[in-house]
Enzyme design. Structure first.
Site, PDB file in Angstrom:
ATOM      1  N   CYS A  68       0.848  -1.207   0.000  1.00  0.00           N
ATOM      2  CA  CYS A  68       0.000   0.000   0.000  1.00  0.00           C
ATOM      3  C   CYS A  68       0.882   1.255   0.000  1.00  0.00           C
ATOM      4  O   CYS A  68       1.613   1.482  -0.947  1.00  0.00           O
ATOM      5  CB  CYS A  68      -0.997  -0.027   1.157  1.00  0.00           C
ATOM      6  SG  CYS A  68      -2.347   1.170   0.950  1.00  0.00           S
ATOM      7  N   HIS A 107      -3.804  -4.837  -0.201  1.00  0.00           N
ATOM      8  CA  HIS A 107      -3.351  -5.353   1.090  1.00  0.00           C
ATOM      9  C   HIS A 107      -3.373  -6.872   1.085  1.00  0.00           C
ATOM     10  O   HIS A 107      -4.430  -7.475   1.280  1.00  0.00           O
ATOM     11  CB  HIS A 107      -4.248  -4.833   2.211  1.00  0.00           C
ATOM     12  CG  HIS A 107      -4.038  -3.399   2.538  1.00  0.00           C
ATOM     13  ND1 HIS A 107      -3.098  -2.970   3.450  1.00  0.00           N
ATOM     14  CD2 HIS A 107      -4.646  -2.281   2.073  1.00  0.00           C
ATOM     15  CE1 HIS A 107      -3.139  -1.644   3.543  1.00  0.00           C
ATOM     16  NE2 HIS A 107      -4.071  -1.202   2.707  1.00  0.00           N
ATOM     17  N   GLU A 150      -2.384  -8.763   3.372  1.00  0.00           N
ATOM     18  CA  GLU A 150      -2.756  -9.221   4.721  1.00  0.00           C
ATOM     19  C   GLU A 150      -4.256  -9.195   4.955  1.00  0.00           C
ATOM     20  O   GLU A 150      -4.749  -9.768   5.930  1.00  0.00           O
ATOM     21  CB  GLU A 150      -2.030  -8.376   5.783  1.00  0.00           C
ATOM     22  CG  GLU A 150      -2.570  -6.975   6.002  1.00  0.00           C
ATOM     23  CD  GLU A 150      -2.065  -5.937   5.015  1.00  0.00           C
ATOM     24  OE1 GLU A 150      -2.283  -4.737   5.276  1.00  0.00           O
ATOM     25  OE2 GLU A 150      -1.448  -6.308   3.991  1.00  0.00           O
TER      26      GLU A 150
END
Length: 210
Positions: free
Chosen positions: A86, A190, A192
């Site tokens: 990001c 992202h 994650e």
């Protein structure tokens, strides 16, 4: 066992990135959350997370004594694999044009600027799940294919050389979703927060041999 330095400079997605990296590593890599220049310079791989504004993130990174120099030594001088996430990807740029002009790391030439939607029905920020367009470059990005990834941002990184774009995304118009040049890569989304597809990308990063 290889050491992965996850850069701690106050970024809001640090803990979620740490949790995802540990899961992706499955005990085969040592994930070290750090801003210690000596640890960063000696690391086998480096991950730079980031959320929020370019100016705030670059300022916070610059305020950690010796950190940028250690990252530069590991990545630029020693060729260690690097992944920006990001805003961590956006900091690779020459400059960010959010709240004025801010100098970036300049590891991949280009600017970070506000997304301009060509369709008034498409709102900015770009938030939610979206599939990549033309994913290529390193296997960790190319193998994403048509699996959707999670985005949340209003600014995008536009490299000077389109050969540095490893994937695009369409949200009222196309803009870069991933970049790669040599041992340096970054993703606007992202991993994650992107469930199994994101964990698979991180696992591939941990095995990447640029």
């Amino acid at each position: 066992m290889q050491t992965v330095a996850l850069i701690d400079y106050g970024s809001g997605n640090l803990r979620s990135a740490e949790k995802a990296l540990r899961k992706a590593a499955d005990g085969a890599s040592q994930i070290v959350v750090t801003c210690d220049p000596d640890i960063v310079a000696a690391a086998d791989r480096i991950v730079l997370p980031g959320v929020g504004a370019f100016l705030a993130c670059m300022t916070a990174l610059s305020e950690r004594p010796g950190l940028i120099e250690a990252m530069t030594e590991a990545v630029r001088a020693k060729g260690r694999p690097f992944l920006g996430i990001c805003v961590g990807m956006q900091l690779l740029a020459t400059r960010g044009l959010e709240f004025g002009e801010t100098r970036g790391l300049d590891w991949i030439g280009g600017d970070v600027r506000k997304i301009e939607s060509l369709d008034p029905a498409i709102k900015i920020p770009h938030m939610g799940w979206n599939t990549l367009v033309g994913a290529s470059g390193p296997d960790m990005i190319a193998k994403i294919g048509d699996q959707p990834m999670y985005f949340t941002h209003s600014f995008a990184f536009y490299p000077d050389d389109e050969n540095d774009v490893a994937a695009w995304v369409d949200h009222g118009g196309q803009f870069p979703a991933a970049v790669a040049n040599g041992n340096v890569a970054g993703v606007q989304f992202h991993p994650e927060k992107s469930q199994s597809a994101g964990l698979a990308l991180l696992a591939r990063f941990l095995e990447w041999r640029p």
